[in-house]
Design a protein around this motif. Structure first.
Motif, PDB file in Angstrom:
ATOM      1  N   MET A 171       0.846  -1.195   0.000  1.00 16.97           N
ATOM      2  CA  MET A 171       0.000   0.000   0.000  1.00 16.97           C
ATOM      3  C   MET A 171       0.884   1.248   0.000  1.00 16.97           C
ATOM      4  O   MET A 171       0.787   2.120   0.859  1.00 16.97           O
ATOM      5  CB  MET A 171      -0.948  -0.016   1.197  1.00 16.97           C
ATOM      6  CG  MET A 171      -2.069  -1.032   1.055  1.00 16.97           C
ATOM      7  SD  MET A 171      -3.079  -1.243   2.543  1.00 16.97           S
ATOM      8  CE  MET A 171      -3.883   0.350   2.663  1.00 16.97           C
ATOM      9  N   GLN A 172       1.757   1.330  -0.980  1.00 15.97           N
ATOM     10  CA  GLN A 172       2.623   2.492  -1.139  1.00 15.97           C
ATOM     11  C   GLN A 172       2.778   2.754  -2.631  1.00 15.97           C
ATOM     12  O   GLN A 172       2.931   1.822  -3.432  1.00 15.97           O
ATOM     13  CB  GLN A 172       3.962   2.286  -0.463  1.00 15.97           C
ATOM     14  CG  GLN A 172       4.610   0.938  -0.682  1.00 15.97           C
ATOM     15  CD  GLN A 172       5.851   0.755   0.161  1.00 15.97           C
ATOM     16  OE1 GLN A 172       6.659   1.674   0.297  1.00 15.97           O
ATOM     17  NE2 GLN A 172       6.030  -0.434   0.712  1.00 15.97           N
ATOM     18  N   PRO A 173       2.701   4.011  -3.032  1.00 14.89           N
ATOM     19  CA  PRO A 173       2.548   4.334  -4.457  1.00 14.89           C
ATOM     20  C   PRO A 173       3.728   3.957  -5.337  1.00 14.89           C
ATOM     21  O   PRO A 173       3.573   3.855  -6.558  1.00 14.89           O
ATOM     22  CB  PRO A 173       2.324   5.857  -4.454  1.00 14.89           C
ATOM     23  CG  PRO A 173       2.817   6.324  -3.125  1.00 14.89           C
ATOM     24  CD  PRO A 173       2.604   5.200  -2.181  1.00 14.89           C
ATOM     25  N   SER A 177      -0.341   1.524  -7.246  1.00 12.50           N
ATOM     26  CA  SER A 177      -1.118   2.757  -7.195  1.00 12.50           C
ATOM     27  C   SER A 177      -2.329   2.566  -6.300  1.00 12.50           C
ATOM     28  O   SER A 177      -2.788   1.442  -6.048  1.00 12.50           O
ATOM     29  CB  SER A 177      -1.587   3.148  -8.596  1.00 12.50           C
ATOM     30  OG  SER A 177      -2.561   2.213  -9.064  1.00 12.50           O
ATOM     31  N   LEU A 178      -2.840   3.666  -5.795  1.00  5.98           N
ATOM     32  CA  LEU A 178      -4.053   3.620  -4.983  1.00  5.98           C
ATOM     33  C   LEU A 178      -5.200   3.004  -5.774  1.00  5.98           C
ATOM     34  O   LEU A 178      -6.013   2.244  -5.235  1.00  5.98           O
ATOM     35  CB  LEU A 178      -4.414   5.026  -4.519  1.00  5.98           C
ATOM     36  CG  LEU A 178      -5.704   5.181  -3.713  1.00  5.98           C
ATOM     37  CD1 LEU A 178      -5.659   4.346  -2.439  1.00  5.98           C
ATOM     38  CD2 LEU A 178      -5.943   6.662  -3.376  1.00  5.98           C
ATOM     39  N   GLY A 209       6.422   0.149   4.876  1.00  7.30           N
ATOM     40  CA  GLY A 209       7.069   1.052   3.942  1.00  7.30           C
ATOM     41  C   GLY A 209       6.878   2.503   4.326  1.00  7.30           C
ATOM     42  O   GLY A 209       6.348   2.836   5.387  1.00  7.30           O
ATOM     43  N   ASN A 210       7.306   3.376   3.448  1.00 11.21           N
ATOM     44  CA  ASN A 210       7.225   4.820   3.687  1.00 11.21           C
ATOM     45  C   ASN A 210       6.109   5.438   2.860  1.00 11.21           C
ATOM     46  O   ASN A 210       5.854   5.027   1.736  1.00 11.21           O
ATOM     47  CB  ASN A 210       8.555   5.491   3.332  1.00 11.21           C
ATOM     48  CG  ASN A 210       9.672   5.022   4.238  1.00 11.21           C
ATOM     49  OD1 ASN A 210       9.566   5.072   5.459  1.00 11.21           O
ATOM     50  ND2 ASN A 210      10.767   4.551   3.634  1.00 11.21           N
ATOM     51  N   ASP A 211       5.451   6.425   3.452  1.00 18.48           N
ATOM     52  CA  ASP A 211       4.393   7.168   2.768  1.00 18.48           C
ATOM     53  C   ASP A 211       3.293   6.249   2.233  1.00 18.48           C
ATOM     54  O   ASP A 211       2.854   6.359   1.086  1.00 18.48           O
ATOM     55  CB  ASP A 211       4.975   8.008   1.632  1.00 18.48           C
ATOM     56  CG  ASP A 211       4.034   9.135   1.209  1.00 18.48           C
ATOM     57  OD1 ASP A 211       3.159   9.503   2.018  1.00 18.48           O
ATOM     58  OD2 ASP A 211       4.160   9.636   0.073  1.00 18.48           O
ATOM     59  N   CYS A 212       2.862   5.307   3.070  1.00 18.61           N
ATOM     60  CA  CYS A 212       1.778   4.398   2.692  1.00 18.61           C
ATOM     61  C   CYS A 212       0.443   5.134   2.693  1.00 18.61           C
ATOM     62  O   CYS A 212       0.279   6.181   3.323  1.00 18.61           O
ATOM     63  CB  CYS A 212       1.709   3.231   3.672  1.00 18.61           C
ATOM     64  SG  CYS A 212       3.158   2.168   3.650  1.00 18.61           S
ATOM     65  N   PHE A 213      -0.515   4.581   1.980  1.00 16.87           N
ATOM     66  CA  PHE A 213      -1.863   5.147   1.970  1.00 16.87           C
ATOM     67  C   PHE A 213      -2.825   4.220   2.704  1.00 16.87           C
ATOM     68  O   PHE A 213      -2.547   3.040   2.919  1.00 16.87           O
ATOM     69  CB  PHE A 213      -2.355   5.412   0.547  1.00 16.87           C
ATOM     70  CG  PHE A 213      -2.216   4.247  -0.398  1.00 16.87           C
ATOM     71  CD1 PHE A 213      -3.091   3.177  -0.352  1.00 16.87           C
ATOM     72  CD2 PHE A 213      -1.220   4.236  -1.370  1.00 16.87           C
ATOM     73  CE1 PHE A 213      -2.980   2.108  -1.241  1.00 16.87           C
ATOM     74  CE2 PHE A 213      -1.094   3.184  -2.265  1.00 16.87           C
ATOM     75  CZ  PHE A 213      -1.978   2.115  -2.193  1.00 16.87           C
TER      76      PHE A 213
END
Length: 301
Positions: A171-173, A177-178, A209-213
């Motif tokens: 879940m990270q771009p 992708s979202l 991870g980093n900057d996950c959504f």
């Protein structure tokens, strides 16, 4: 505030008794508020035929997948329900059962989400290609994986497991992708998490991870989101803050390791957004010093 840390146990994580003994020794040393059993991250993928013979001295103990059982689109339609005689499945359940009988604190099982399991058995390139050319194949494979994951949840509860550490790696771009996640991952996660809420006292949803959504629904009981703290406000980090769930920000290993006493820990804690649990952002390095864990425990308590 509760505290719990965990480590991988490479080599031992292929054998239920040995894995349990290592997890119990770690727990008995520090007396954390719960014990999270940490098998190899691909343990369910191995039950579908993934090969991970290699541990290449990764500093946190991760194993490397060396062969994917899904080779082409048609293979996505041929996944089977678990018999629960799969070798690693038997070993991990043995480890969970031993831990549940040996500690008084709650035991958490680690289960990767269906979408991550699927990517672990297909590889990211084949997954993305199939998602574009034959999305029905992705749905067919996920149907089987969701069924098996729900059965694993049920059986873990039956042997006394009280909590779930539910993991997504994707879940990270920069990986998915979202839009792709919403198409294939959202409903499967919600289905499994709602099932888990029927069986466990607590669910920690780890966004790796980093900057996950985050975009799961807001009606899943007993759920907290666990993720890396992102000091730079982004659209993704804002989506986690607005998810409606309690957030557990894990401390990065380099932050955890730079302390030399209890006061150092307290100074970091004063400036870090904490909720109900003090823990790492993912997993401690294998060589993380015991004395530094003790500093954090004393500062927390």
């Amino acid at each position: 505030m509760d505290i719990s840390f965990w480590k991988h146990h490479p080599v031992s994580d292929q054998h239920g008794y040995q894995l349990a003994q290592e997890a119990l020794a770690f727990q008995n040393t520090f007396q954390f508020d719960f014990l999270k059993l940490t098998p190899a991250g691909d343990w369910l993928a191995v039950c579908y035929g993934a090969k991970d013979e290699v541990w290449e001295n990764d500093p946190v103990g991760r194993r490397k997948i060396t062969s994917f059982p899904l080779k082409e689109n048609k293979d996505f339609y041929n996944l089977k329900n678990f018999s629960f005689q799969e070798k690693l499945l038997v070993e991990i359940f043995k480890a969970l059962q031993i831990c549940c009988t040996q500690v008084k604190v709650p035991v958490y099982a680690t289960i990767f989400c269906p979408l991550s399991q699927l990517i672990q058995i297909s590889g990211i390139d084949l997954f993305l290609k199939t998602a574009q050319t034959d999305p029905e194949a992705i749905d067919a494979a996920l149907d089987v994986i969701i069924y098996n994951t729900k059965k694993v949840i049920e059986k873990a509860s039956e042997i006394g497991v009280k909590g779930l550490y539910y993991v997504t790696q994707h879940m990270q771009p920069d990986i998915l992708s979202l839009e792709i996640y919403k198409q294939f991952g959202k409903s499967s996660d919600e289905t499994c998490l709602l099932k888990a809420a029927d069986f466990f006292d607590s669910i920690i949803f780890h966004l790796h991870g980093n900057d996950c959504f985050a975009c799961i629904s807001e009606n899943i009981p007993k759920l907290s989101i666990h993720c890396t703290y992102n000091q730079i406000q982004t659209i993704n980090s804002k989506s986690i803050e607005e998810s409606g769930y309690p957030i557990i920000y894990g401390l990065p290993a380099n932050t955890l390791s730079k302390v030399n006493n209890e006061q150092d820990c307290k100074e970091i804690l004063e400036n870090f957004p904490l909720n109900t649990l003090l823990t790492c952002e993912c997993v401690l390095p294998l060589d993380f010093p015991n004395e530094k864990i003790n500093f954090w425990k004393k500062a927390c308590k």
